[in-house]
Design a protein around this motif. Structure first.
Motif, mmCIF file in Angstrom:
data_model
loop_
_atom_site.group_PDB
_atom_site.id
_atom_site.type_symbol
_atom_site.label_atom_id
_atom_site.label_comp_id
_atom_site.label_asym_id
_atom_site.label_seq_id
_atom_site.Cartn_x
_atom_site.Cartn_y
_atom_site.Cartn_z
ATOM 1 N N VAL A 175 0.814 -1.223 0.000
ATOM 2 C CA VAL A 175 0.000 0.000 0.000
ATOM 3 C C VAL A 175 0.848 1.274 0.000
ATOM 4 N N LYS A 176 2.154 1.149 0.279
ATOM 5 C CA LYS A 176 3.025 2.323 0.344
ATOM 6 C C LYS A 176 3.623 2.709 -1.011
ATOM 7 N N TRP A 177 3.621 1.780 -1.976
ATOM 8 C CA TRP A 177 4.381 2.099 -3.201
ATOM 9 C C TRP A 177 3.714 1.617 -4.506
ATOM 10 N N PHE A 178 2.679 0.786 -4.447
ATOM 11 C CA PHE A 178 2.258 -0.022 -5.600
ATOM 12 C C PHE A 178 1.694 0.790 -6.767
ATOM 13 N N THR A 179 1.102 1.939 -6.505
ATOM 14 C CA THR A 179 0.493 2.743 -7.571
ATOM 15 C C THR A 179 1.151 4.114 -7.643
ATOM 16 N N PRO A 180 1.514 4.527 -8.855
ATOM 17 C CA PRO A 180 2.158 5.834 -9.019
ATOM 18 C C PRO A 180 1.257 6.955 -8.494
ATOM 19 N N ALA A 181 1.803 7.791 -7.608
ATOM 20 C CA ALA A 181 1.042 8.945 -7.091
ATOM 21 C C ALA A 181 0.633 9.832 -8.273
ATOM 22 N N PRO A 182 -0.540 10.464 -8.253
ATOM 23 C CA PRO A 182 -1.437 10.621 -7.092
ATOM 24 C C PRO A 182 -2.441 9.465 -6.899
ATOM 25 N N TRP A 183 -2.335 8.400 -7.707
ATOM 26 C CA TRP A 183 -3.131 7.211 -7.406
ATOM 27 C C TRP A 183 -2.615 6.582 -6.110
ATOM 28 N N THR A 184 -3.492 5.879 -5.408
ATOM 29 C CA THR A 184 -3.067 5.168 -4.206
ATOM 30 C C THR A 184 -3.607 3.743 -4.218
ATOM 31 N N THR A 185 -2.965 2.892 -3.439
ATOM 32 C CA THR A 185 -3.491 1.554 -3.195
ATOM 33 C C THR A 185 -4.016 1.563 -1.763
ATOM 34 N N ILE A 186 -5.327 1.405 -1.641
ATOM 35 C CA ILE A 186 -5.933 1.602 -0.313
ATOM 36 C C ILE A 186 -6.147 0.289 0.420
ATOM 37 N N ASP A 187 -5.978 -0.839 -0.279
ATOM 38 C CA ASP A 187 -6.227 -2.121 0.381
ATOM 39 C C ASP A 187 -5.467 -3.207 -0.374
ATOM 40 N N CYS A 188 -5.019 -4.225 0.355
ATOM 41 C CA CYS A 188 -4.282 -5.324 -0.264
ATOM 42 C C CYS A 188 -4.441 -6.584 0.580
ATOM 43 N N GLU A 189 -4.615 -7.719 -0.091
ATOM 44 C CA GLU A 189 -4.697 -9.010 0.603
ATOM 45 C C GLU A 189 -3.811 -9.997 -0.154
ATOM 46 N N ILE A 190 -2.965 -10.698 0.581
ATOM 47 C CA ILE A 190 -2.001 -11.607 -0.037
ATOM 48 C C ILE A 190 -2.021 -12.956 0.667
ATOM 49 N N MET A 249 -7.155 -0.088 -5.960
ATOM 50 C CA MET A 249 -6.495 1.172 -6.308
ATOM 51 C C MET A 249 -7.531 2.294 -6.286
ATOM 52 N N ARG A 250 -7.091 3.486 -5.865
ATOM 53 C CA ARG A 250 -7.998 4.644 -5.833
ATOM 54 C C ARG A 250 -7.447 5.743 -6.728
ATOM 55 N N SER A 251 -8.306 6.251 -7.595
ATOM 56 C CA SER A 251 -7.899 7.315 -8.519
ATOM 57 C C SER A 251 -7.836 8.637 -7.772
ATOM 58 N N PRO A 252 -7.163 9.641 -8.371
ATOM 59 C CA PRO A 252 -7.113 10.976 -7.731
ATOM 60 C C PRO A 252 -8.514 11.551 -7.504
ATOM 61 N N GLU A 253 -9.504 11.105 -8.318
ATOM 62 C CA GLU A 253 -10.886 11.590 -8.159
ATOM 63 C C GLU A 253 -11.644 10.821 -7.080
ATOM 64 N N GLY A 254 -10.997 9.781 -6.517
ATOM 65 C CA GLY A 254 -11.637 9.050 -5.421
ATOM 66 C C GLY A 254 -12.417 7.820 -5.866
ATOM 67 N N LYS A 255 -12.233 7.407 -7.127
ATOM 68 C CA LYS A 255 -12.921 6.203 -7.591
ATOM 69 C C LYS A 255 -12.039 4.975 -7.316
ATOM 70 N N ASP A 256 -12.683 3.887 -6.837
ATOM 71 C CA ASP A 256 -11.927 2.689 -6.473
ATOM 72 C C ASP A 256 -11.959 1.640 -7.580
ATOM 73 N N PHE A 257 -10.814 1.006 -7.791
ATOM 74 C CA PHE A 257 -10.670 -0.027 -8.808
ATOM 75 C C PHE A 257 -10.116 -1.308 -8.164
ATOM 76 N N PRO A 258 -10.986 -2.276 -7.937
ATOM 77 C CA PRO A 258 -10.507 -3.534 -7.328
ATOM 78 C C PRO A 258 -9.842 -4.436 -8.372
ATOM 79 N N ASN A 259 -8.807 -5.121 -7.964
ATOM 80 C CA ASN A 259 -8.101 -6.087 -8.815
ATOM 81 C C ASN A 259 -7.950 -7.402 -8.059
ATOM 82 N N MET A 260 -8.221 -8.498 -8.765
ATOM 83 C CA MET A 260 -8.098 -9.812 -8.133
ATOM 84 C C MET A 260 -7.227 -10.695 -9.013
#
Lengths: 157, 157
Positions: B36-51, B63-74
């Motif tokens: 969650v500290k590095w995975f997505t180039p700023a200003p995008w963020t990774t707000i959750d992760c499960e491994i 992943m969360r976009s700068p506009e605040g939209k969330d994109f889940p990846n599995m």
């Protein structure tokens, strides 16, 4: 090793106890010269097989219909645990490349059962439509007949 | 271990030598609190992760976009060789179930290089269109910036 949770809505399972040792079932599943002897319910035949038995390795077969039409299949091994579990999928090509037409992942699990083997084949699908398609193609009868052929072949080995 | 053959028409590769040891790069790639500290180039963020770090195990991020939209990846891990190689794909869900929207398989390879690490990230696609789509999405810059962020994070660990 992954633990698999069966989802009855998405998966198909064939479970049976066969009277041959699991080492021979494993050999029948992992060597091309055996695969071509039992893999497709007669009068279909498997005319060709190539196996690179490791995660990421190739599992390729060519099936021939009674009318003489050939159907090539290409898949990728995911888990190879000798005499215990074999997992492959057609969702990936060898080297883990995503495939054009993913349909299912197969898990062949073998457990020692006295002098025989508890044989569990599971087909894992992405949705209910794929599961139904596989069932309508004759999963239970087809995989059951192939297993009969495997056992008969193993007894001649 | 699978040997990978790069196909320049289908694959994208980012290779770079970084001045942090591969054990720390491995940790950054395999623990949610680091991801969650590095995975997505700023200003995008990774707000959750499960491994679930094993072949067949889950790799899930949001992943969360700068506009605040969330994109889940599995995705699903395929090979886990500590400090050496991590392979996962979105062509399969955890437990190797074929997914609805397969796009690529990722191979992260780490080699010791003096006190640093030779870092090679390869994205494997099924066709040229998928490769081009990934390139147009900014593969090289995006994965490069994420690697900069990984190195900066690792140096604070």
């Amino acid at each position: 090793m992954t633990q698999f949770k069966i989802n009855p809505k998405l998966d198909l399972v064939l479970e049976r106890i066969v009277d041959v040792p699991r080492e021979l079932v494993w050999a029948a599943w992992t060597k091309p010269e055996h695969i071509v002897k039992w893999f497709t319910p007669a009068p279909w035949t498997t005319i060709d097989c190539e196996i690179d038995l490791r995660p990421g390795g190739m599992f390729r077969t060519t099936m021939r219909s009674p009318e003489g039409k050939d159907f090539p299949n290409m898949g990728c091994f995911l888990e190879v645990i000798p005499n215990e579990r074999l997992v492959w999928t057609d969702a990936l090509l060898p080297g883990y490349r995503p495939s054009e037409k993913p349909f299912f992942t197969a898990v062949i699990a073998l457990e020692k059962q006295g002098k025989g083997t508890r044989y569990t084949a599971t087909a894992i699908h992405r949705d209910e439509a794929s599961r139904k398609q596989h069932e309508d193609m004759g999963f239970h009868q087809g995989w059951g007949t192939a297993l009969d052929q495997l056992v008969a072949h193993v007894k001649k080995m």
